[in-house]
Design a protein around this motif. Structure first.
Motif: not given
Length: 125
Positions: A33-34, A56-57, A75-77, A80
């Motif tokens: 997520s970073q 990142w978010s 994205r789906d943190n 990953n």
């Protein structure tokens, strides 16, 4: 450290594909997520082309004019994983598609530090 793309294949013009970019390895463990993530492609005989990036978010995205309105990055943190939804595909979209990741969102659109190995997308007319 790994970025692994998947979801490529052969599709007819007008069709859709969703590419995935899965992150694994020590650098991403608990920290995916970073990282900002970008998608690129390289067609035969052409230079690598930036397509889309996401911060990142997931709250900020940007797209190349060539794919704006047809491709969507997400994205789906928790998983990953980043995605590239590709709609209204054209034969000109035929290329090897790559994802990249970098902690610096200003670099992810040009030279991300981490790269995947690529996945082939072929669009038939």
């Amino acid at each position: 450290v790994q970025l692994v793309e998947s979801g490529g294949g052969l599709v007819q013009a007008g069709g859709s594909l969703r590419l995935s970019c899965a992150a694994s390895g020590r650098a991403f463990r608990g920290t995916f997520s970073q990282y900002a993530v970008g998608w690129f492609r390289r067609a035969p005989g052409k230079e690598r082309e930036f397509l889309a990036a996401i911060n990142w978010s997931g709250g900020s995205t940007n797209y190349a004019d060539s794919v704006k309105g047809r491709f969507t990055i997400s994205r789906d943190n928790a998983k990953n994983t980043a995605y590239l939804q590709m709609n209204s595909l054209e034969p000109e979209d035929t290329a090897v598609y790559y994802c990249g990741a970098d902690r610096d969102s200003t670099k992810v659109t040009r030279y991300p530090y981490y790269w995947g190995q690529g996945t082939q997308v072929t669009v038939s007319s």
